[in-house]
Design a protein around this motif. Structure first.
Motif, PDB file in Angstrom:
ATOM      1  N   ARG A   1     -25.571 -43.526 -91.944  1.00  0.00           N
ATOM      2  CA  ARG A   1     -26.923 -43.502 -92.525  1.00  0.00           C
ATOM      3  C   ARG A   1     -27.759 -44.717 -92.124  1.00  0.00           C
ATOM      4  O   ARG A   1     -28.824 -44.951 -92.696  1.00  0.00           O
TER       5      ARG A   1
ATOM      6  N   TYR B   1     -30.160 -39.501 -89.124  1.00  0.00           N
ATOM      7  CA  TYR B   1     -31.515 -39.423 -88.577  1.00  0.00           C
ATOM      8  C   TYR B   1     -31.391 -39.063 -87.093  1.00  0.00           C
ATOM      9  O   TYR B   1     -30.835 -39.828 -86.308  1.00  0.00           O
TER      10      TYR B   1
ATOM     11  N   ARG C   1     -40.713 -48.253 -93.671  1.00  0.00           N
ATOM     12  CA  ARG C   1     -41.920 -47.573 -94.144  1.00  0.00           C
ATOM     13  C   ARG C   1     -42.365 -48.103 -95.504  1.00  0.00           C
ATOM     14  O   ARG C   1     -43.556 -48.304 -95.749  1.00  0.00           O
ATOM     15  N   CYS C   2     -41.407 -48.308 -96.389  1.00  0.00           N
ATOM     16  CA  CYS C   2     -41.748 -48.728 -97.750  1.00  0.00           C
ATOM     17  C   CYS C   2     -42.193 -50.186 -97.817  1.00  0.00           C
ATOM     18  O   CYS C   2     -43.113 -50.525 -98.562  1.00  0.00           O
TER      19      CYS C   2
ATOM     20  N   ASP D   1     -36.427 -45.897 -93.870  1.00  0.00           N
ATOM     21  CA  ASP D   1     -37.032 -45.814 -95.195  1.00  0.00           C
ATOM     22  C   ASP D   1     -37.537 -47.189 -95.627  1.00  0.00           C
ATOM     23  O   ASP D   1     -38.641 -47.317 -96.176  1.00  0.00           O
TER      24      ASP D   1
ATOM     25  N   GLU E   1     -31.437 -43.827 -90.940  1.00  0.00           N
ATOM     26  CA  GLU E   1     -32.162 -43.173 -92.032  1.00  0.00           C
ATOM     27  C   GLU E   1     -32.592 -44.177 -93.094  1.00  0.00           C
ATOM     28  O   GLU E   1     -33.774 -44.246 -93.474  1.00  0.00           O
ATOM     29  N   LEU E   2     -31.646 -44.973 -93.583  1.00  0.00           N
ATOM     30  CA  LEU E   2     -31.947 -45.918 -94.658  1.00  0.00           C
ATOM     31  C   LEU E   2     -32.843 -47.052 -94.188  1.00  0.00           C
ATOM     32  O   LEU E   2     -33.738 -47.500 -94.918  1.00  0.00           O
TER      33      LEU E   2
END
Length: 250
Positions: free
Chosen positions: A99, A30, A109-110, A106, A102-103
């Motif tokens: 990562r 990211y 947000r989720c 995610d 990035e992870l």
């Protein structure tokens, strides 16, 4: 539009390790981040090393303290410059796997969580000899965090859109105090069950003194959280058990 992540790194006498920390941020999948390193008047070459990175990568930024004030105030100096919605913490002697951002974004947000954290492994001072995977509970509330050691500083990420701006308290465990403050306000912390950070165990580190650490945890309960002796004792016993399980083997 991709959200900016502001990464908060206090540094003092970190010349031996900070290049590894910065490089691990540059290697993130990211790319939309800023790394704000506050040098707390290091007598070694920490500041020059950060300047070298900053000259090559505009996302790396140096804040130079004029007096040594400790890690909490160094983190606050970085926070005052932070432009991102998301705040991630990375200590100068730790590093991330590629990562991590990035992870974790995610998950932010989720899940809609204001505070998230990840699994990690310890490494020895030379950065070798990886230890076992440190697993973490799926979620933490204020009450469960009082008796837990689960949120390692360099795994944490905060969503300022939900929490508003915040500052660290000048105390020994300023990170623990912040997590408690956020959860006391009603937020719930959520875990990412991925191994994404390496925590360097330094020989002779003050934080490795179990007696000293225990005293500081007790002080957090009594002086910052304002808990009574009975309540503090209950939470401390849980904290001690969790710490023992965490550190019983490397």
């Amino acid at each position: 539009m991709a959200e900016l992540v502001s990464i908060i790194t206090p540094a003092f006498n970190a010349a031996k390790y900070i290049d590894k920390a910065i490089a691990s941020v540059q290697q993130q999948t990211y790319p939309h981040w800023e790394l704000i390193v506050t040098d707390d008047c290091s007598p070694d070459d920490t500041r020059q090393i950060v300047v070298g990175f900053a000259e090559q990568d505009r996302r790396v930024k140096l804040v130079a303290q004029t007096a040594n004030q400790g890690p909490a105030m160094a983190r606050n100096a970085s926070l005052q410059k932070a432009q991102g919605r998301f705040i991630a913490f990375l200590d100068s002697d730790d590093w991330w796997l590629p990562r991590k951002l990035e992870l974790q974004l995610d998950l932010m947000r989720c899940s809609g969580s204001a505070l998230t954290y990840t699994q990690f492994r310890r490494v020895n001072q030379d950065g070798n000899n990886e230890g076992r995977l440190i697993r973490v509970p799926d979620r933490l509330t204020y009450q469960t965090l009082l008796g837990n050691t689960a949120i390692a500083t360099s795994t944490a990420m905060v969503d300022r859109k939900q929490t508003g701006d915040f500052q660290m308290t000048k105390t020994y465990y300023d990170d623990f105090a912040l997590w408690l403050k956020l959860l006391r306000e009603g937020h719930v912390a959520k875990a990412l069950h991925e191994d994404l950070m390496r925590y360097r165990v330094l020989r002779g580190s003050v934080s490795r003194s179990k007696v000293n650490s225990a005293a500081k945890v007790w002080s957090t309960y009594r002086e910052i959280e304002g808990l009574g002796i009975a309540s503090s004792s209950i939470h401390f016993s849980r904290y001690a058990c969790n710490a023992l399980l965490k550190y019983v083997r490397f």
